[in-house]
Scaffold this active site. Sequence first.
Site, PDB file in Angstrom:
ATOM      1  N   ASP A  19      51.401  23.001  67.203  1.00  0.00           N
ATOM      2  CA  ASP A  19      51.959  23.663  66.024  1.00  0.00           C
ATOM      3  C   ASP A  19      52.940  22.767  65.281  1.00  0.00           C
ATOM      4  O   ASP A  19      53.348  21.712  65.775  1.00  0.00           O
ATOM      5  CB  ASP A  19      52.640  24.986  66.418  1.00  0.00           C
ATOM      6  CG  ASP A  19      53.491  24.857  67.685  1.00  0.00           C
ATOM      7  OD1 ASP A  19      53.951  23.739  67.992  1.00  0.00           O
ATOM      8  OD2 ASP A  19      53.682  25.872  68.369  1.00  0.00           O
TER       9      ASP A  19
ATOM     10  N   ASN B  37      59.199  35.905  74.535  1.00  0.00           N
ATOM     11  CA  ASN B  37      58.448  37.075  74.057  1.00  0.00           C
ATOM     12  C   ASN B  37      56.953  36.983  74.402  1.00  0.00           C
ATOM     13  O   ASN B  37      56.164  37.790  73.938  1.00  0.00           O
ATOM     14  CB  ASN B  37      58.627  37.242  72.538  1.00  0.00           C
ATOM     15  CG  ASN B  37      58.003  36.100  71.738  1.00  0.00           C
ATOM     16  OD1 ASN B  37      57.461  35.151  72.307  1.00  0.00           O
ATOM     17  ND2 ASN B  37      58.075  36.190  70.418  1.00  0.00           N
TER      18      ASN B  37
ATOM     19  N   HIS C 241      54.901  34.404  73.688  1.00  0.00           N
ATOM     20  CA  HIS C 241      54.052  33.608  72.785  1.00  0.00           C
ATOM     21  C   HIS C 241      53.587  32.307  73.456  1.00  0.00           C
ATOM     22  O   HIS C 241      54.235  31.775  74.343  1.00  0.00           O
ATOM     23  CB  HIS C 241      54.740  33.344  71.441  1.00  0.00           C
ATOM     24  CG  HIS C 241      55.832  32.328  71.430  1.00  0.00           C
ATOM     25  ND1 HIS C 241      56.789  32.281  70.442  1.00  0.00           N
ATOM     26  CD2 HIS C 241      56.144  31.300  72.264  1.00  0.00           C
ATOM     27  CE1 HIS C 241      57.614  31.275  70.657  1.00  0.00           C
ATOM     28  NE2 HIS C 241      57.252  30.668  71.767  1.00  0.00           N
TER      29      HIS C 241
HETATM   30  P1  PGA Z   1      61.060  26.181  75.217  1.00  0.00           P
HETATM   31  O1  PGA Z   1      59.929  26.784  74.265  1.00  0.00           O
HETATM   32  O2  PGA Z   1      60.390  25.211  76.120  1.00  0.00           O
HETATM   33  O3  PGA Z   1      62.016  25.520  74.275  1.00  0.00           O
HETATM   34  O4  PGA Z   1      61.654  27.327  75.961  1.00  0.00           O
HETATM   35  C1  PGA Z   1      58.740  27.242  74.815  1.00  0.00           C
HETATM   36  C2  PGA Z   1      57.946  28.015  73.787  1.00  0.00           C
HETATM   37  O5  PGA Z   1      58.542  28.672  72.930  1.00  0.00           O
HETATM   38  O6  PGA Z   1      56.710  27.978  73.852  1.00  0.00           O
END
Ligand code: PGA
Length: 255
Positions: free
Chosen positions: A67, A136, A138
């Site tokens: 992304d 959450n 995702h």
């Molecule tokens: P993070 O993000 O490794 O910064 O916790 C993971 C994500 O949001 O997929």
Amino acid sequence: MKILVCPDADTAAGRAADLVAARLRHDPATTLGLATGGTMEAVYAALIARHAAGDCSFAAAQSFNLDEYVGLAPDHPCSYWRYMREHLFGRVDFAPDRTHLPRGDAPDAGAEADRYEAAIRAAGDIGLQLLGIGANGHIGFNEPTSSLASLTRVKTLARSTRAANARFFDRAEDVPRLAITMGIATILRADEVVLLAVGAGKADAVARMIEGPVSAFCPASALQMHRHATVIVDEAAAARLALRDYYADIHPNGI
Ligand code: PGA
């Protein structure tokens, strides 16, 4: 799903790096699907160390990132392009023209998403996809209620995602509202998926992903439909798994 419960976060990141290095040795021209975020920093550090030790090479591989924020040009300090250059691309032997991210500054983000999806398909889809998970649930920026059949497209970020990522920006209001993200179906087409989650803040999402129903409300639960998905967690992220002891019996210490 293969669930590897590792004693700590460093061990968990090392296990994820091991799987990527093994894939590169088995298929040097593989197409890697790459992720950003805090969790991946330790994975890339471990891969840089393995590369420096002569354990793996990216020279024949190519990559597609999950992304990118809409509106951020590749040279923006908070772009994922910049993150990848700092944490991996600039420090291993990837050929620059074989690393791909969506262009956040494309004049038509929807058209850019379509182009990116087509480029992934033209490459023969992803060999190994690395994933983190949001609190959450995702994966990529597929926020809750994303279609389980979704392809690369523009998504509106959840408030909680923008709040979680505000630490990478000067001001919370600078976090973009939109992103281009691979879809859930795009991710599920990968030959192999490796998801890494560490820390107590991910424990609820991890339990819903592995032991909850397959549901768009927890996008990561779609991985239950994948034939070759490995979930690597540390003890803190495993804390809410009902069957934690079962997973540990199968793979003691995540091995
Ligand atoms: P993070 O993000 O490794 O910064 O916790 C993971 C994500 O949001 O997929």
